[in-house]
Enzyme design. Sequence first.
Site, PDB file in Angstrom:
ATOM      1  N   SER A  54       0.678  -1.128   0.278  1.00  0.00           N
ATOM      2  CA  SER A  54       0.022   0.088  -0.066  1.00  0.00           C
ATOM      3  C   SER A  54       0.690   1.150  -0.018  1.00  0.00           C
ATOM      4  O   SER A  54       0.084   2.390  -0.391  1.00  0.00           O
ATOM      5  CB  SER A  54      -0.964   0.161   1.052  1.00  0.00           C
ATOM      6  OG  SER A  54      -0.187  -0.072   2.377  1.00  0.00           O
ATOM      7  N   HIS A  95      -5.481  -4.913  -0.536  1.00  0.00           N
ATOM      8  CA  HIS A  95      -5.668  -3.855  -1.394  1.00  0.00           C
ATOM      9  C   HIS A  95      -5.687  -4.277  -2.951  1.00  0.00           C
ATOM     10  O   HIS A  95      -6.056  -3.566  -3.812  1.00  0.00           O
ATOM     11  CB  HIS A  95      -4.314  -2.960  -1.331  1.00  0.00           C
ATOM     12  CG  HIS A  95      -4.061  -2.092  -0.215  1.00  0.00           C
ATOM     13  ND1 HIS A  95      -4.868  -0.879  -0.180  1.00  0.00           N
ATOM     14  CD2 HIS A  95      -3.632  -2.125   1.034  1.00  0.00           C
ATOM     15  CE1 HIS A  95      -4.834  -0.285   0.832  1.00  0.00           C
ATOM     16  NE2 HIS A  95      -3.863  -1.281   1.700  1.00  0.00           N
ATOM     17  N   LYS A 105     -12.085  -2.358   2.099  1.00  0.00           N
ATOM     18  CA  LYS A 105     -11.451  -1.534   1.305  1.00  0.00           C
ATOM     19  C   LYS A 105     -12.292  -1.260  -0.058  1.00  0.00           C
ATOM     20  O   LYS A 105     -13.286  -0.451   0.116  1.00  0.00           O
ATOM     21  CB  LYS A 105      -9.915  -1.768   1.001  1.00  0.00           C
ATOM     22  CG  LYS A 105      -9.413  -1.672   2.216  1.00  0.00           C
ATOM     23  CD  LYS A 105      -7.746  -2.028   2.287  1.00  0.00           C
ATOM     24  CE  LYS A 105      -7.109  -1.407   3.227  1.00  0.00           C
ATOM     25  NZ  LYS A 105      -6.030  -2.579   3.953  1.00  0.00           N
TER      26      LYS A 105
HETATM   27  C1  LIG Z   1      -5.862  -2.718   5.322  1.00  0.00           C
HETATM   28  C2  LIG Z   1      -5.052  -4.158   5.380  1.00  0.00           C
HETATM   29  C3  LIG Z   1      -5.571  -4.962   6.351  1.00  0.00           C
HETATM   30  C4  LIG Z   1      -6.434  -4.767   7.365  1.00  0.00           C
HETATM   31  O1  LIG Z   1      -7.859  -5.014   6.910  1.00  0.00           O
HETATM   32  P1  LIG Z   1      -9.129  -4.455   7.666  1.00  0.00           P
HETATM   33  O2  LIG Z   1     -10.542  -5.094   7.050  1.00  0.00           O
HETATM   34  O3  LIG Z   1      -9.214  -2.832   7.566  1.00  0.00           O
HETATM   35  O4  LIG Z   1      -9.002  -4.859   9.041  1.00  0.00           O
HETATM   36  C5  LIG Z   1      -4.793  -6.228   6.492  1.00  0.00           C
HETATM   37  N1  LIG Z   1      -3.826  -6.657   5.584  1.00  0.00           N
HETATM   38  C6  LIG Z   1      -3.581  -5.716   4.658  1.00  0.00           C
HETATM   39  C7  LIG Z   1      -2.353  -5.927   3.729  1.00  0.00           C
HETATM   40  C8  LIG Z   1      -4.205  -4.341   4.518  1.00  0.00           C
HETATM   41  O5  LIG Z   1      -3.590  -3.503   3.759  1.00  0.00           O
END
Ligand SMILES: *Cc1c(COP(=O)(O)O)cnc(C)c1O
Length: 394
Positions: A182, A210, A241
């Site tokens: 990210s 992502h 997301k």
């Molecule tokens: C955002 C993210 C998470 C967490 O996901 P949530 O549903 O917001 O808890 C886990 N792993 C990665 C790689 C992320 O970018």
Amino acid sequence: MSNRLDWIPVEIEKLKSDGLYNNIRTLSSPQGAWLIVDGKKVLNFCSNNYLGLANHPKIVQSAKNILDQYGAGPGAVRSIAGTMDLHLELEDRLAKFKNVESCISFQSGFTANLATIPCLVGKEDAILSDELNHASIIDGSRLSGATIIRYKHSDVQDLEKQIIENKAQYRRLLVITDGVFSMDGDIAPLDNIFEITNKYDVMLMVDDAHGEGVLGKGGRGIVDHFKLHGKVDVEVGTMSKAFGVMGGMVAGKSIVIDWLRQRGRPFLFSSASTPPDVAACIAAIELLEESTDLVDRLWENGDYFKSEMKKLGFDTGNSQTPITPIMLGDSKLAKEFSRLLFEDGVFAMALGFPTVPLGKARIRVMISAAHTKDDLNLCLKSFEKVGRRLGVIQ
Ligand SMILES: *Cc1c(COP(=O)(O)O)cnc(C)c1O
């Protein structure tokens, strides 16, 4: 008076003097291309709402309908009385969408990692982890008690070397990588990683938070993107997301998913996702299955923004996805850049050390299908103006 908590303000002051204190902004509007942030209307380039689904009328309506039918709370953990037919429907729909044998859902992507990793490895095992993996992978790995060995970012040769060096000492090896990173918007070379894990017969897990709803046909994720169906042992994803709601998932072979239902601790010891959340997630899958328009628009927007930024003379780093870093180098410069953008009505985060390596500070622009061409052009104008003022471009 006791002074046993006095260490906390000392630590807070230290964060402030190191420039690491989080000043948290407040939204007073739904997620979307435009937000009200700290009372000001701004164009939003900070959210992970890639497809604009967070406030999509169909999703909102599904949540409302289920709220009337099933109420607000789950009332129990999944393994006692918290599993509603809704949860099973979501898991079934996810499995079909992702073309896998089976799927399990969690309250979030973070808990999906905390559940999954300790189910796969323990004290006698080792995890080979990309050095830029997400915090929830790191925490899940620590919870497992396995030895954690970091390999160089997306470096398949280094990964192979580490496997060769460590394979004999441990009972099992598990390779874990983010799907899309990210901070840079680059994609893990999952095809090459699979070749290596397959060659040495070690387990492979990808966290596609992502990439879910972004990569692959109609947003089916990184395994679909690389056509690795049935080959990656564990695919973790999030519905917080691109799906625009809240929730985590693990997709893969039935034997893995069944094991997670028995042993995944956040599944066993933290309450189930709420009925409106689950209904909203199901609605998101329906929208993705109906049409690839939103995913296509996301990529069009990302490609347009990136190529225009390059024409202006900005460095967009290693981005291969709609996540677009604007490389500035110096942390102070990035912060000042972000502040001036905000003054101009454009909300985009500055990321500096230690979130990214020293000297690699940047503004990160999160593109969404919710942005119109006019929105993107406004953003480009602001970047041009601030970039000239700060001497970043000519
Ligand atoms: C955002 C993210 C998470 C967490 O996901 P949530 O549903 O917001 O808890 C886990 N792993 C990665 C790689 C992320 O970018």
